[in-house]
Design a protein around this motif. Structure first.
Motif, PDB file in Angstrom:
ATOM      1  N   LEU A   1      48.476  34.185  53.244  1.00 25.48           N
ATOM      2  CA  LEU A   1      48.524  35.646  53.363  1.00 25.48           C
ATOM      3  C   LEU A   1      49.355  36.023  54.583  1.00 25.48           C
ATOM      4  O   LEU A   1      49.172  35.445  55.643  1.00 25.48           O
ATOM      5  N   PRO A   2      50.245  37.004  54.437  1.00 22.04           N
ATOM      6  CA  PRO A   2      50.983  37.465  55.620  1.00 22.04           C
ATOM      7  C   PRO A   2      50.005  38.042  56.652  1.00 22.04           C
ATOM      8  O   PRO A   2      48.926  38.521  56.284  1.00 22.04           O
ATOM      9  N   GLN A   3      50.398  38.008  57.898  1.00 27.78           N
ATOM     10  CA  GLN A   3      49.531  38.495  58.983  1.00 27.78           C
ATOM     11  C   GLN A   3      49.212  39.981  58.821  1.00 27.78           C
ATOM     12  O   GLN A   3      50.060  40.755  58.380  1.00 27.78           O
ATOM     13  N   ASP A   4      48.018  40.358  59.217  1.00 31.36           N
ATOM     14  CA  ASP A   4      47.580  41.759  59.229  1.00 31.36           C
ATOM     15  C   ASP A   4      47.566  42.402  57.846  1.00 31.36           C
ATOM     16  O   ASP A   4      47.692  43.620  57.714  1.00 31.36           O
ATOM     17  N   MET A   5      47.484  41.562  56.799  1.00 30.62           N
ATOM     18  CA  MET A   5      47.447  42.088  55.442  1.00 30.62           C
ATOM     19  C   MET A   5      46.075  41.809  54.826  1.00 30.62           C
ATOM     20  O   MET A   5      45.446  40.788  55.118  1.00 30.62           O
ATOM     21  N   GLN A   6      45.654  42.722  53.941  1.00 30.25           N
ATOM     22  CA  GLN A   6      44.455  42.493  53.145  1.00 30.25           C
ATOM     23  C   GLN A   6      44.865  42.084  51.739  1.00 30.25           C
ATOM     24  O   GLN A   6      45.853  42.611  51.203  1.00 30.25           O
ATOM     25  N   LEU A   7      44.081  41.171  51.148  1.00 26.68           N
ATOM     26  CA  LEU A   7      44.309  40.773  49.760  1.00 26.68           C
ATOM     27  C   LEU A   7      43.852  41.903  48.842  1.00 26.68           C
ATOM     28  O   LEU A   7      42.772  42.456  49.033  1.00 26.68           O
ATOM     29  N   VAL A   8      44.656  42.259  47.859  1.00 26.96           N
ATOM     30  CA  VAL A   8      44.311  43.298  46.879  1.00 26.96           C
ATOM     31  C   VAL A   8      44.333  42.617  45.512  1.00 26.96           C
ATOM     32  O   VAL A   8      45.344  42.005  45.158  1.00 26.96           O
ATOM     33  N   SER A   9      43.247  42.646  44.750  1.00 24.57           N
ATOM     34  CA  SER A   9      43.191  41.875  43.512  1.00 24.57           C
ATOM     35  C   SER A   9      42.537  42.654  42.390  1.00 24.57           C
ATOM     36  O   SER A   9      41.681  43.508  42.627  1.00 24.57           O
ATOM     37  N   CYS A  10      42.945  42.366  41.163  1.00 21.73           N
ATOM     38  CA  CYS A  10      42.351  43.032  40.003  1.00 21.73           C
ATOM     39  C   CYS A  10      42.520  42.135  38.786  1.00 21.73           C
ATOM     40  O   CYS A  10      43.334  41.218  38.799  1.00 21.73           O
ATOM     41  N   VAL A  11      41.743  42.421  37.744  1.00 20.50           N
ATOM     42  CA  VAL A  11      41.879  41.677  36.484  1.00 20.50           C
ATOM     43  C   VAL A  11      41.756  42.659  35.331  1.00 20.50           C
ATOM     44  O   VAL A  11      41.014  43.641  35.413  1.00 20.50           O
ATOM     45  N   ASP A  12      42.546  42.438  34.300  1.00 18.66           N
ATOM     46  CA  ASP A  12      42.521  43.288  33.111  1.00 18.66           C
ATOM     47  C   ASP A  12      42.646  42.396  31.885  1.00 18.66           C
ATOM     48  O   ASP A  12      43.452  41.479  31.875  1.00 18.66           O
ATOM     49  N   THR A  13      41.865  42.682  30.863  1.00 22.64           N
ATOM     50  CA  THR A  13      41.868  41.867  29.649  1.00 22.64           C
ATOM     51  C   THR A  13      42.421  42.674  28.485  1.00 22.64           C
ATOM     52  O   THR A  13      42.046  43.833  28.308  1.00 22.64           O
TER      53      THR A  13
ATOM     54  N   GLN B   1      41.125  27.865  23.237  1.00 19.68           N
ATOM     55  CA  GLN B   1      41.161  28.307  21.854  1.00 19.68           C
ATOM     56  C   GLN B   1      40.032  29.305  21.636  1.00 19.68           C
ATOM     57  O   GLN B   1      38.947  29.176  22.217  1.00 19.68           O
ATOM     58  N   SER B   2      40.312  30.376  20.875  1.00 19.39           N
ATOM     59  CA  SER B   2      39.266  31.352  20.542  1.00 19.39           C
ATOM     60  C   SER B   2      39.670  32.084  19.277  1.00 19.39           C
ATOM     61  O   SER B   2      40.853  32.121  18.932  1.00 19.39           O
ATOM     62  N   PRO B   3      38.716  32.644  18.527  1.00 20.81           N
ATOM     63  CA  PRO B   3      39.066  33.283  17.248  1.00 20.81           C
ATOM     64  C   PRO B   3      39.975  34.503  17.409  1.00 20.81           C
ATOM     65  O   PRO B   3      40.734  34.826  16.520  1.00 20.81           O
ATOM     66  N   THR B   4      39.883  35.193  18.543  1.00 23.18           N
ATOM     67  CA  THR B   4      40.698  36.403  18.747  1.00 23.18           C
ATOM     68  C   THR B   4      41.660  36.189  19.898  1.00 23.18           C
ATOM     69  O   THR B   4      41.253  35.729  20.964  1.00 23.18           O
ATOM     70  N   LEU B   5      42.921  36.546  19.672  1.00 24.64           N
ATOM     71  CA  LEU B   5      43.914  36.466  20.740  1.00 24.64           C
ATOM     72  C   LEU B   5      43.480  37.388  21.894  1.00 24.64           C
ATOM     73  O   LEU B   5      43.314  38.596  21.701  1.00 24.64           O
ATOM     74  N   THR B   6      43.254  36.799  23.040  1.00 21.43           N
ATOM     75  CA  THR B   6      42.819  37.559  24.211  1.00 21.43           C
ATOM     76  C   THR B   6      43.611  37.106  25.420  1.00 21.43           C
ATOM     77  O   THR B   6      43.779  35.910  25.649  1.00 21.43           O
ATOM     78  N   ILE B   7      44.122  38.058  26.169  1.00 24.13           N
ATOM     79  CA  ILE B   7      44.909  37.736  27.355  1.00 24.13           C
ATOM     80  C   ILE B   7      44.261  38.413  28.542  1.00 24.13           C
ATOM     81  O   ILE B   7      44.099  39.630  28.559  1.00 24.13           O
ATOM     82  N   SER B   8      43.875  37.615  29.516  1.00 23.95           N
ATOM     83  CA  SER B   8      43.251  38.171  30.706  1.00 23.95           C
ATOM     84  C   SER B   8      44.110  37.778  31.901  1.00 23.95           C
ATOM     85  O   SER B   8      44.355  36.592  32.117  1.00 23.95           O
ATOM     86  N   ILE B   9      44.568  38.769  32.622  1.00 25.50           N
ATOM     87  CA  ILE B   9      45.443  38.485  33.770  1.00 25.50           C
ATOM     88  C   ILE B   9      44.807  38.993  35.048  1.00 25.50           C
ATOM     89  O   ILE B   9      44.259  40.095  35.089  1.00 25.50           O
ATOM     90  N   THR B  10      44.845  38.146  36.052  1.00 29.96           N
ATOM     91  CA  THR B  10      44.414  38.534  37.395  1.00 29.96           C
ATOM     92  C   THR B  10      45.675  38.734  38.218  1.00 29.96           C
ATOM     93  O   THR B  10      46.556  37.872  38.211  1.00 29.96           O
ATOM     94  N   ALA B  11      45.777  39.862  38.880  1.00 29.76           N
ATOM     95  CA  ALA B  11      46.951  40.120  39.720  1.00 29.76           C
ATOM     96  C   ALA B  11      46.528  40.141  41.181  1.00 29.76           C
ATOM     97  O   ALA B  11      45.454  40.636  41.526  1.00 29.76           O
TER      98      ALA B  11
END
Ligand code: ADP
Ligand code: MG
Length: 314
Positions: free
Chosen positions: A38-50, A127-137
């Motif tokens: 992490l760069p100095q003096d920075m806070q991590l900002v994170s999220c996930v969406d499916t 593998q799962s019956p339904t195509l699902t994409i979950s991304i964490t940024a």
């Protein structure tokens, strides 16, 4: 093809894309976890969406668009905080292995990552019956500078970026001229970052302007007056009946534009300093008021919306 060859063939190379980011990735795809300094003096900002096939995108959406959109909706959340995007993790659940689909999907992921200078640093493939994409940024912001939903003040201007309602129109009119706004949302990262130190609150419009603005109002414990004729819309929407037009604009969702509040004084100063930068245009659509309700006006007449926005468990 096994999980590992999918990772190797389609995703491994996305870590090492030549990016202009000054921050190097210490460990990318291939170990148990990614490691990032992490760069100095920075806070991590994170999220996930499916994104679930048939629920968050029509089943006939192209694999390339699905890849793009899965990344874009997450970067849009980072944009809404004013954060700088750094990387994503991709959890992919597939009904079956189809090489042509995977090639196009990973190209969509790569294209969006490249455009916004983000790298894929890990994920999971199952593998799962339904195509699902979950991304964490993952991204970061100067400590204490994140733009929250809770900062709107009475008298602040309410501002939106771009045009609103186009994605909802495109969903109702398959293959219309607005299809790309639905399939290829453009997260407003540059605009979001430029508003740090200026905007008092911010959100990205994913579930409809009325509902998302409502989140700002309740988090900030304030109300609003909105002039509907000020909201920028595409020509296609201007042709619709008033009720249908404002159903798309207020309850539509999937726009991934930003809605923010800002004092008139800060707005002037922000405009003066960002005039030279190429960014999505913004428009004032109303003002924050004390009375904790949201009042809509169309040409000075009170307007009551019929629909309330996207419900995830409807
Ligand atoms: P583990 O068993 O430790 O969870 P995996 O075998 O699932 O690890 O993954 C091996 C490596 O590949 C890890 O670095 C993981 O982050 C990465 N990876 C797995 N699937 C994906 C994917 N869909 N996209 C990007 N990276 C992935
Ligand atoms: Mg492991």
């Amino acid at each position: 093809m096994a999980e590992f060859s999918i990772i190797r063939q389609y995703f491994q190379s996305l870590t090492s894309q030549s990016l202009t980011s000054p921050h190097t990735q210490d460990v990318g795809i291939g170990d148990d976890c990614a490691v990032t300094s992490l760069p100095q003096d920075m806070q991590l900002v994170s999220c996930v969406d499916t994104l679930v096939a048939g629920r968050h995108f029509p089943l006939d959406t192209s694999a390339h668009a699905i890849g793009w959109k899965s990344v874009a909706v997450n970067l849009s959340d980072l944009a809404a905080m004013g954060a700088e995007a750094h990387s994503i993790l991709l959890a992919l659940s597939l009904p079956k292995i189809e090489d042509a689909w995977l090639a196009e999907f990973s190209r969509g992921v790569a294209d969006c990552c490249k455009k916004y200078n983000v790298q894929l640093i890990g994920g999971d493939t199952t593998q799962s019956p339904t195509l699902t994409i979950s991304i964490t940024a993952l991204g970061w912001i100067q400590t204490g500078q994140a733009i929250l939903r809770s900062g709107a003040q009475v008298g602040d201007l309410i501002v939106v970026s771009g045009e609103i309602g186009s994605a909802a129109y495109a969903l109702r009119h398959p293959k219309s001229t607005l299809q790309t706004t639905l399939d290829y949302p453009q997260p407003q990262l540059a605009l979001g970052q430029s508003l740090v130190g200026f905007a008092s609150s911010m959100i990205d419009i994913s579930d409809g302007l009325a509902q998302d603005l409502g989140h700002i109002l309740s988090a900030s414990q304030v109300g609003a007056e909105i002039q509907l004729e000020q909201i920028p819309i595409a020509n296609e929407l201007a042709q619709l009946s008033i009720d249908q037009r404002f159903a798309d604009v207020l309850a539509g969702g999937d726009d991934y534009q930003l809605c923010f509040t800002i004092s008139p004084d800060h707005f002037q100063r922000w405009q003066a300093q960002s005039a030279q930068r190429a960014m999505t245009p913004v428009t004032i659509i109303g003002q924050i008021q004390q009375d904790m309700a949201c009042h809509y006006f169309y040409q000075n007449q009170k307007f009551t919306p019929k629909e309330s926005g996207y419900q995830h468990f409807a």
